[in-house]
Design a protein around this motif. Sequence first.
Motif, PDB file in Angstrom:
ATOM      1  N   LYS A  51       0.812  -1.221   0.000  1.00 14.19           N
ATOM      2  CA  LYS A  51       0.000   0.000   0.000  1.00 14.19           C
ATOM      3  C   LYS A  51       0.845   1.271   0.000  1.00 14.19           C
ATOM      4  O   LYS A  51       0.540   2.224  -0.689  1.00 14.19           O
ATOM      5  CB  LYS A  51      -0.914   0.018   1.233  1.00 14.19           C
ATOM      6  N   TRP A  99      -6.142  -1.697   6.782  1.00 17.34           N
ATOM      7  CA  TRP A  99      -6.025  -0.443   6.020  1.00 17.34           C
ATOM      8  C   TRP A  99      -7.184  -0.318   5.038  1.00 17.34           C
ATOM      9  O   TRP A  99      -7.730   0.762   4.857  1.00 17.34           O
ATOM     10  CB  TRP A  99      -4.692  -0.401   5.265  1.00 17.34           C
ATOM     11  N   GLU A 100      -7.544  -1.446   4.386  1.00 15.29           N
ATOM     12  CA  GLU A 100      -8.637  -1.410   3.412  1.00 15.29           C
ATOM     13  C   GLU A 100      -9.976  -1.178   4.100  1.00 15.29           C
ATOM     14  O   GLU A 100     -10.796  -0.399   3.624  1.00 15.29           O
ATOM     15  CB  GLU A 100      -8.678  -2.715   2.614  1.00 15.29           C
ATOM     16  N   LYS A 122     -10.216   2.374   5.298  1.00 13.76           N
ATOM     17  CA  LYS A 122      -9.955   3.359   4.235  1.00 13.76           C
ATOM     18  C   LYS A 122      -8.949   4.418   4.704  1.00 13.76           C
ATOM     19  O   LYS A 122      -9.174   5.625   4.585  1.00 13.76           O
ATOM     20  CB  LYS A 122     -11.252   4.001   3.780  1.00 13.76           C
ATOM     21  N   CYS A 135      -2.773  -4.999   5.962  1.00 13.66           N
ATOM     22  CA  CYS A 135      -3.367  -4.606   4.673  1.00 13.66           C
ATOM     23  C   CYS A 135      -4.886  -4.633   4.749  1.00 13.66           C
ATOM     24  O   CYS A 135      -5.562  -3.714   4.276  1.00 13.66           O
ATOM     25  CB  CYS A 135      -2.904  -5.541   3.559  1.00 13.66           C
ATOM     26  N   LYS A 136      -5.414  -5.684   5.346  1.00 11.61           N
ATOM     27  CA  LYS A 136      -6.861  -5.838   5.480  1.00 11.61           C
ATOM     28  C   LYS A 136      -7.447  -4.701   6.329  1.00 11.61           C
ATOM     29  O   LYS A 136      -8.477  -4.113   5.985  1.00 11.61           O
ATOM     30  CB  LYS A 136      -7.174  -7.191   6.115  1.00 11.61           C
TER      31      LYS A 136
END
Length: 124
Positions: A36, A71-72, A75, A68-69
Motif C-alpha cells: 500500500k 487499512w482497506e 480506508k 493490509c486488510k
Amino acid sequence: VGRVVLINYGPDNGKLATIIDIVDGNKCLIDGPLPKTGVARQVIPFKRVALTDLTVKIPKNARQKTLCKAWEEEKTQAAWDATSWAKKLARKKTRASLTDFQRFQLMVARKQKAKAVAEKLKAM
C-alpha cells in the motif's frame, strides 16, 4: 500500536506507515504495509516519524496481511488524502516541480487576480 505515522527523514521520507510495536522509549517497529505505501517493516526512531491523528485497529506485532486488510477496511489512505496536512504536502510537491515559465504564469495570474479584487473593492 496502530497509529499511522508520516516518515519525515531517510529513504522513506514522505511515506505513511503504521506502528506495529514499541521497541523502547526511543524506537518503534513500523510497517507500511509494503503493497500500500512502499514502506517495509523496520525499526525506526521516533525522531524520524510524525504521528498523525489516524489509527488502525490491529493487534500488537500484526502480520502484513492483517495490516493490509485493516487499512482497506478503515480506508486509511483515503482518510489521509482528505486531511489538510496531506493536501499541503501535495501542494508543496506540485509547486516544487513547476518550471520557470510555469512560475512566471502563476505570478502573472496572481497579479491579475489581485488587480481584479482591488477594482471590485474600490467600486464598493
